[in-house]
Design an enzyme around this catalytic site. Structure first.
Site, mmCIF file in Angstrom:
data_model
loop_
_atom_site.group_PDB
_atom_site.id
_atom_site.type_symbol
_atom_site.label_atom_id
_atom_site.label_comp_id
_atom_site.label_asym_id
_atom_site.label_seq_id
_atom_site.Cartn_x
_atom_site.Cartn_y
_atom_site.Cartn_z
ATOM 1 N N HIS A 35 72.492 -9.971 -77.240
ATOM 2 C CA HIS A 35 73.580 -10.042 -78.222
ATOM 3 C C HIS A 35 73.088 -10.698 -79.506
ATOM 4 O O HIS A 35 71.970 -11.225 -79.565
ATOM 5 C CB HIS A 35 74.777 -10.825 -77.665
ATOM 6 C CG HIS A 35 74.457 -12.217 -77.218
ATOM 7 N ND1 HIS A 35 74.157 -13.226 -78.085
ATOM 8 C CD2 HIS A 35 74.386 -12.763 -75.981
ATOM 9 C CE1 HIS A 35 73.918 -14.324 -77.405
ATOM 10 N NE2 HIS A 35 74.038 -14.078 -76.121
HETATM 11 P P1 TYD Z 1 76.611 -15.334 -72.561
HETATM 12 O O1 TYD Z 1 76.374 -16.053 -73.840
HETATM 13 O O2 TYD Z 1 77.162 -13.962 -72.607
HETATM 14 O O3 TYD Z 1 75.275 -15.320 -71.711
HETATM 15 P P2 TYD Z 1 73.901 -14.583 -72.041
HETATM 16 O O4 TYD Z 1 74.066 -13.990 -73.393
HETATM 17 O O5 TYD Z 1 72.866 -15.648 -72.007
HETATM 18 O O6 TYD Z 1 73.680 -13.574 -70.989
HETATM 19 O O7 TYD Z 1 77.539 -16.244 -71.645
HETATM 20 C C1 TYD Z 1 77.852 -15.903 -70.308
HETATM 21 C C2 TYD Z 1 79.235 -16.406 -69.997
HETATM 22 O O8 TYD Z 1 79.293 -17.826 -70.100
HETATM 23 C C3 TYD Z 1 80.281 -15.859 -70.945
HETATM 24 O O9 TYD Z 1 81.230 -15.143 -70.208
HETATM 25 C C4 TYD Z 1 80.966 -17.042 -71.571
HETATM 26 C C5 TYD Z 1 80.385 -18.256 -70.895
HETATM 27 N N1 TYD Z 1 79.927 -19.268 -71.886
HETATM 28 C C6 TYD Z 1 80.763 -20.317 -72.223
HETATM 29 O O10 TYD Z 1 81.902 -20.412 -71.739
HETATM 30 N N2 TYD Z 1 80.314 -21.258 -73.104
HETATM 31 C C7 TYD Z 1 79.078 -21.183 -73.671
HETATM 32 O O11 TYD Z 1 78.694 -22.062 -74.471
HETATM 33 C C8 TYD Z 1 78.227 -20.077 -73.335
HETATM 34 C C9 TYD Z 1 76.871 -19.931 -73.956
HETATM 35 C C10 TYD Z 1 78.691 -19.143 -72.431
#
Ligand code: TYD
Length: 141
Positions: A55
């Site tokens: 992302h």
């Molecule tokens: P995401 O940023 O999509 O993970 P990655 O991009 O590393 O695969 O985050 C995964 C899940 O965690 C998403 O559903 C929301 C939650 N999340 C939070 O609640 N707070 C945060 O600070 C982060 C980074 C994620």
């Protein structure tokens, strides 16, 4: 909007206090980390072959440390892609807003520590690569 490119991504060497009792490193906001830290999170227990973080952020800046083990951060500005391998706990990777990034090749037991400049907000995410390319090509990101 940031209009960041690959050239704005920086590996930053952190202080390392070498000691026979064990080494110590540290980070300070607005010093080693070029923004005020609003959020800290970490990624761990990543199964072999998985990747994370496909992302871009519209506004959130990041600073990533491989606290343990190793992984690759692939950063993409829509024109160029670059792979940064993090494998020492005394290096950080600064990633400005407006770049697509993925994390992959996590070694067993690796831990990715991430600092963000904003509180978590799903509206700050761009999760569709085609949307990202479109915004970049139109100078909107
Ligand atoms: P995401 O940023 O999509 O993970 P990655 O991009 O590393 O695969 O985050 C995964 C899940 O965690 C998403 O559903 C929301 C939650 N999340 C939070 O609640 N707070 C945060 O600070 C982060 C980074 C994620």
């Amino acid at each position: 909007m940031s209009m960041a490119t690959i050239d704005d991504v920086k590996i930053i060497e952190l202080p390392k206090c070498m000691d026979p009792r064990g080494n110590l490193s540290f980070v300070e906001q607005l010093h080693h980390i070029p923004f005020e830290i609003k959020r800290t999170y970490w990624i761990y227990d990543v199964p072999g072959g998985e990747f994370r973080g496909g992302h871009a952020f519209k506004q959130n800046e990041e600073f990533i440390i491989a606290l343990s083990g190793a992984f690759d951060v692939v950063v993409d500005d829509s024109k160029c892609k670059k792979v940064f391998t993090l494998n020492r706990s005394y290096y950080g990777l600064y990633v400005p807003a407006g770049l697509w990034r993925e994390m992959e090749n996590f070694s067993t037991n690796s831990v990715a520590l991430e600092f963000g400049s904003l509180h978590y907000s799903e509206t700050d995410y761009i999760r569709d690569y085609n949307v990202f390319i479109n915004l970049k090509e139109n100078g909107l990101l």
